[in-house]
Design a protein around this motif. Sequence first.
Motif, PDB file in Angstrom:
ATOM      1  N   ALA A 116       0.870  -1.146   0.110  1.00  0.00           N
ATOM      2  CA  ALA A 116       0.057  -0.188  -0.105  1.00  0.00           C
ATOM      3  C   ALA A 116       0.794   1.094   0.014  1.00  0.00           C
ATOM      4  CB  ALA A 116      -0.876  -0.019   1.313  1.00  0.00           C
ATOM      5  N   ALA A 117       2.027   1.254   0.640  1.00  0.00           N
ATOM      6  CA  ALA A 117       3.019   2.336   0.694  1.00  0.00           C
ATOM      7  C   ALA A 117       3.765   2.586  -0.388  1.00  0.00           C
ATOM      8  CB  ALA A 117       3.961   2.153   1.952  1.00  0.00           C
ATOM      9  N   LEU A 118       3.920   1.584  -1.232  1.00  0.00           N
ATOM     10  CA  LEU A 118       4.625   1.550  -2.565  1.00  0.00           C
ATOM     11  C   LEU A 118       3.609   2.269  -3.542  1.00  0.00           C
ATOM     12  CD1 LEU A 118       6.679   1.228  -4.688  1.00  0.00           C
ATOM     13  CD2 LEU A 118       5.720  -1.312  -4.796  1.00  0.00           C
ATOM     14  N   LEU A 119       2.166   1.638  -3.696  1.00  0.00           N
ATOM     15  CA  LEU A 119       1.342   2.293  -4.475  1.00  0.00           C
ATOM     16  C   LEU A 119       0.888   3.737  -4.401  1.00  0.00           C
ATOM     17  CD1 LEU A 119      -1.234  -0.930  -4.763  1.00  0.00           C
ATOM     18  CD2 LEU A 119       0.771  -0.202  -6.458  1.00  0.00           C
ATOM     19  N   ALA A 120       1.022   4.044  -3.093  1.00  0.00           N
ATOM     20  CA  ALA A 120       0.498   5.455  -2.619  1.00  0.00           C
ATOM     21  C   ALA A 120       1.813   6.251  -3.121  1.00  0.00           C
ATOM     22  CB  ALA A 120       0.585   5.546  -1.095  1.00  0.00           C
ATOM     23  N   CYS A 121       2.937   5.902  -3.176  1.00  0.00           N
ATOM     24  CA  CYS A 121       4.133   6.714  -3.693  1.00  0.00           C
ATOM     25  C   CYS A 121       3.893   6.784  -5.014  1.00  0.00           C
ATOM     26  CB  CYS A 121       5.551   6.015  -3.312  1.00  0.00           C
ATOM     27  SG  CYS A 121       5.866   6.363  -1.412  1.00  0.00           S
ATOM     28  N   VAL A 122       3.601   5.756  -5.828  1.00  0.00           N
ATOM     29  CA  VAL A 122       3.475   5.726  -7.203  1.00  0.00           C
ATOM     30  C   VAL A 122       2.304   6.815  -7.483  1.00  0.00           C
ATOM     31  CG1 VAL A 122       2.653   4.444  -9.414  1.00  0.00           C
ATOM     32  CG2 VAL A 122       4.220   3.304  -7.560  1.00  0.00           C
ATOM     33  N   ILE A 123       1.099   6.737  -7.078  1.00  0.00           N
ATOM     34  CA  ILE A 123       0.011   7.615  -7.281  1.00  0.00           C
ATOM     35  C   ILE A 123       0.321   9.200  -6.926  1.00  0.00           C
ATOM     36  CG2 ILE A 123      -2.363   8.038  -6.437  1.00  0.00           C
ATOM     37  CD1 ILE A 123      -2.715   5.462  -6.048  1.00  0.00           C
ATOM     38  N   ALA A 124       1.294   9.295  -5.804  1.00  0.00           N
ATOM     39  CA  ALA A 124       1.501  10.585  -5.390  1.00  0.00           C
ATOM     40  C   ALA A 124       2.755  11.009  -6.530  1.00  0.00           C
ATOM     41  CB  ALA A 124       1.960  10.490  -4.219  1.00  0.00           C
ATOM     42  N   GLY A 125       3.334  10.219  -7.252  1.00  0.00           N
ATOM     43  CA  GLY A 125       4.243  10.762  -8.461  1.00  0.00           C
ATOM     44  C   GLY A 125       5.540  10.730  -7.501  1.00  0.00           C
ATOM     45  N   LEU A 126       5.725  10.082  -6.539  1.00  0.00           N
ATOM     46  CA  LEU A 126       6.981  10.078  -5.966  1.00  0.00           C
ATOM     47  C   LEU A 126       7.913   8.644  -6.253  1.00  0.00           C
ATOM     48  CD1 LEU A 126       5.896  10.519  -2.249  1.00  0.00           C
ATOM     49  CD2 LEU A 126       6.708  12.188  -3.759  1.00  0.00           C
ATOM     50  N   VAL A 127       7.210   7.709  -6.848  1.00  0.00           N
ATOM     51  CA  VAL A 127       8.033   6.780  -7.512  1.00  0.00           C
ATOM     52  C   VAL A 127       7.581   6.599  -8.825  1.00  0.00           C
ATOM     53  CG1 VAL A 127       8.281   4.317  -7.465  1.00  0.00           C
ATOM     54  CG2 VAL A 127       8.364   5.399  -5.175  1.00  0.00           C
ATOM     55  N   ASP A 128       8.308   6.442  -9.950  1.00  0.00           N
ATOM     56  CA  ASP A 128       7.997   6.098 -11.338  1.00  0.00           C
ATOM     57  C   ASP A 128       7.202   4.989 -11.465  1.00  0.00           C
ATOM     58  OD1 ASP A 128       7.567   6.335 -14.086  1.00  0.00           O
ATOM     59  OD2 ASP A 128      10.058   6.293 -14.580  1.00  0.00           O
ATOM     60  N   GLY A 129       6.104   5.002 -12.284  1.00  0.00           N
ATOM     61  CA  GLY A 129       5.286   3.736 -12.263  1.00  0.00           C
ATOM     62  C   GLY A 129       6.126   2.593 -13.087  1.00  0.00           C
ATOM     63  N   SER A 130       7.060   3.084 -13.893  1.00  0.00           N
ATOM     64  CA  SER A 130       7.661   1.930 -14.938  1.00  0.00           C
ATOM     65  C   SER A 130       8.644   1.350 -13.876  1.00  0.00           C
ATOM     66  CB  SER A 130       8.202   2.511 -15.925  1.00  0.00           C
ATOM     67  OG  SER A 130       9.082   3.641 -15.627  1.00  0.00           O
ATOM     68  N   ALA A 131       9.011   1.994 -12.817  1.00  0.00           N
ATOM     69  CA  ALA A 131      10.061   1.501 -11.930  1.00  0.00           C
ATOM     70  C   ALA A 131       9.578   0.995 -10.339  1.00  0.00           C
ATOM     71  CB  ALA A 131      11.093   2.430 -11.790  1.00  0.00           C
ATOM     72  N   ALA A 132       8.233   0.565 -10.322  1.00  0.00           N
ATOM     73  CA  ALA A 132       7.538   0.612  -9.023  1.00  0.00           C
ATOM     74  C   ALA A 132       8.000  -0.832  -8.470  1.00  0.00           C
ATOM     75  CB  ALA A 132       5.998   0.562  -9.247  1.00  0.00           C
ATOM     76  N   PHE A 133       8.241  -1.688  -9.364  1.00  0.00           N
ATOM     77  CA  PHE A 133       8.507  -3.218  -8.917  1.00  0.00           C
ATOM     78  C   PHE A 133       9.873  -3.345  -9.350  1.00  0.00           C
ATOM     79  CE2 PHE A 133       3.893  -2.736  -9.818  1.00  0.00           C
ATOM     80  CZ  PHE A 133       3.347  -2.851  -8.774  1.00  0.00           C
ATOM     81  N   GLN A 134      10.702  -2.582  -9.401  1.00  0.00           N
ATOM     82  CA  GLN A 134      12.269  -3.141  -9.701  1.00  0.00           C
ATOM     83  C   GLN A 134      12.795  -3.436  -8.369  1.00  0.00           C
ATOM     84  OE1 GLN A 134      14.171   0.154 -11.160  1.00  0.00           O
ATOM     85  NE2 GLN A 134      13.447   0.064 -13.305  1.00  0.00           N
ATOM     86  N   GLY A 135      11.980  -3.045  -7.240  1.00  0.00           N
ATOM     87  CA  GLY A 135      12.543  -3.518  -5.981  1.00  0.00           C
ATOM     88  C   GLY A 135      12.561  -5.028  -5.807  1.00  0.00           C
ATOM     89  N   PHE A 136      11.774  -5.791  -6.491  1.00  0.00           N
ATOM     90  CA  PHE A 136      11.662  -7.333  -6.523  1.00  0.00           C
ATOM     91  C   PHE A 136      12.787  -8.004  -6.899  1.00  0.00           C
ATOM     92  CE2 PHE A 136       7.277  -6.041  -5.700  1.00  0.00           C
ATOM     93  CZ  PHE A 136       6.909  -6.807  -4.561  1.00  0.00           C
ATOM     94  N   GLY A 137      13.347  -7.216  -8.071  1.00  0.00           N
ATOM     95  CA  GLY A 137      14.760  -7.716  -8.682  1.00  0.00           C
ATOM     96  C   GLY A 137      16.175  -7.092  -7.654  1.00  0.00           C
ATOM     97  N   HIS A 138      15.811  -6.562  -6.623  1.00  0.00           N
ATOM     98  CA  HIS A 138      17.017  -5.986  -6.019  1.00  0.00           C
ATOM     99  C   HIS A 138      17.798  -7.237  -5.269  1.00  0.00           C
ATOM    100  CE1 HIS A 138      19.365  -3.795  -2.688  1.00  0.00           C
ATOM    101  NE2 HIS A 138      18.966  -2.741  -3.412  1.00  0.00           N
ATOM    102  N   PRO A 139      19.097  -6.968  -5.531  1.00  0.00           N
ATOM    103  CA  PRO A 139      19.909  -8.299  -5.008  1.00  0.00           C
ATOM    104  C   PRO A 139      19.683  -8.611  -3.533  1.00  0.00           C
ATOM    105  CG  PRO A 139      21.267  -6.595  -6.238  1.00  0.00           C
ATOM    106  CD  PRO A 139      19.850  -6.100  -6.046  1.00  0.00           C
ATOM    107  N   ALA A 140      19.366  -7.731  -2.720  1.00  0.00           N
ATOM    108  CA  ALA A 140      19.038  -8.102  -1.463  1.00  0.00           C
ATOM    109  C   ALA A 140      17.734  -8.981  -1.106  1.00  0.00           C
ATOM    110  CB  ALA A 140      18.729  -6.598  -0.580  1.00  0.00           C
TER     111      ALA A 140
END
Length: 603
Positions: free
Chosen positions: A32-56
């Motif tokens: 919900a926090a991630l989607l709120a950031c996307v809707i607010a324009g704080l996170v680019d929608g095309s990069a919203a799910f790049q965290g799931f490919g993060h090495p960590a």
Amino acid sequence: MTLDQWLILAILLATVVMFLLGRWRHDMVALAALLACVIAGLVDGSAAFQGFGHPAVITVACVLILSQGLQNSGAVDALTRVALPANAGAIVSISALVGLGALLSGFMNNVGAMALLMPVAVHVSKRLELTPGQILMPLAFGTILGGMTTLVGTPPNIIVSGFRAEAGLGNFGMFDFTPIGLAVAAVGVIFIAVIGWRIVPARKQSGVEGFESGAYITEVRVEEGSKSDGLALHEIEAELKDIDAQIIGIVQREVKIIAANPGRRVHAGDILMLEAEAEALKDVLSILGLKLEESVEDDEEAESKDEKSEDDQEDSKQSEITLLELVVQPSSRLVGYSAKDILLRTRYGINLLAFSREGKRSMKRLRAINFQSGDLLLMQGPPEAIAEFAADNGCVPLAQRELRIPNTAKIWQASLVMIGAIAVAALGWLPAAVSFALGVLASMALGTVSLRKVYEAVDWPVIVLLGALIPVAGAMDSTGTAALIATFLVDSVAQGNAIIGLLAILLVTMFLSDLMNNAATAAVMCPIAISISSVLNVNPDSFLMAVAIGASCAFLTPIGHQNNTLILGPGGFRFGDYWKLGLPVQILVVVVSMPLLLIVWPL
């Protein structure tokens, strides 16, 4: 402050509040926090799910799978048999058990290590004539401390390493956490084994026969012609006066009555809701001629049984029926569902006989109670069916299990795969995520983790939480919010003093970790830690290590770490019981780690 900074702060505040309320699972809140950031324009929608490919995120998932391979092979069982003394006193036994838990947690998922050692802890508590909680809490804290010692010991360490790489400083090495983590873990384990276990609240008398963990709520049916048929409630209670059991409700003609009139008479077919200790149930049944409600077949099941062949009936009669207590793990599929929802009897052929949650009474019917992590379930059925149910649904048996006959080949294969993955990452030949992914592939090829079970080994809520919060943490950095918070802390708290700033980061991280998920705490605090080090113009590694230590110190509440939640029911603990041992341990962590941070990672 800019509009973007106000927005990200509002989203972060709402996220923390929802974490604290605990009404929604952590992964839902993070998403919900991630989607709120996307809707607010704080996170680019095309990069919203790049965290799931993060090495960590990849590393955490792979470590969970490799840990499952160690569990499946029997390697931990074999190590337990060798490492734990059979007839030692309390201090030696607790030292060995907690030390083993800490050692295992350095190289495998600490929740898995805790789950494997829980039945051993219960057995040790019986032998030492202590309450189960007096062994379970030290073990839980020991496994948490052990996670500090290596990169893969706990998700916060992996997250901290990932943020260091994103800052252009490269990843932390496999054993960069060891000098401080090992010292903190060693001092913590010694304190817990010598003094700490003595201050754990003992909720029950020691020396009990059988594992007791608070009163169960169960249902019994009045049989026609039984002793209880036709008696008034007060007459039944008189029969129970010498047994640790009491009537809390009655179901007559499908109507549930709580605190019924003592003069009300019960008749055949009525259901009594009882609160009783596990050991008292058999006495209640025999004295009053009652039958456990979950053992009573409904009409459809009875008809189905009539259609069985005589051979099937004979096999059914000869099959062994046992009672076993299970505890619901935090990652269990059962959380939020009831016995009726999961078709318990239809799918597994077993019965839920009774239920216990933190010693609290529930007024719901047994079949309608929604399970929560830490709940205790008393199950009835064939041992293999109960074992299958426990494995499928993330439950831990509390009875001391026989150690499996270890498969020597699988033990060596699983161990060498884990050692090889760690060595490749430690020597810097490959990034940790790639090294452990190769280990997973090898495990699948060798069969130490079956292809069917490989994805079940992953704690998906944790993966979703990490994948969702990494872009949110990035938004803190890109909007300048992390720097803003850092400047405030430096000016108002540290007042330009780097050592005070380091202590502040450690304490704030510890505080947040006690209240919300430790991985989420690390993701939120890393950008702030890096910004503070930049403002003070000091070594960022000191502050990142402080975040790693603080995020792994969730000892004050049952919600900060999954292992604390796991022992809540079996130990009979209450929310306020944890700080009595947890506070001294956290003070000890601060006292030991602060000087070492300044020595090992100088400012």
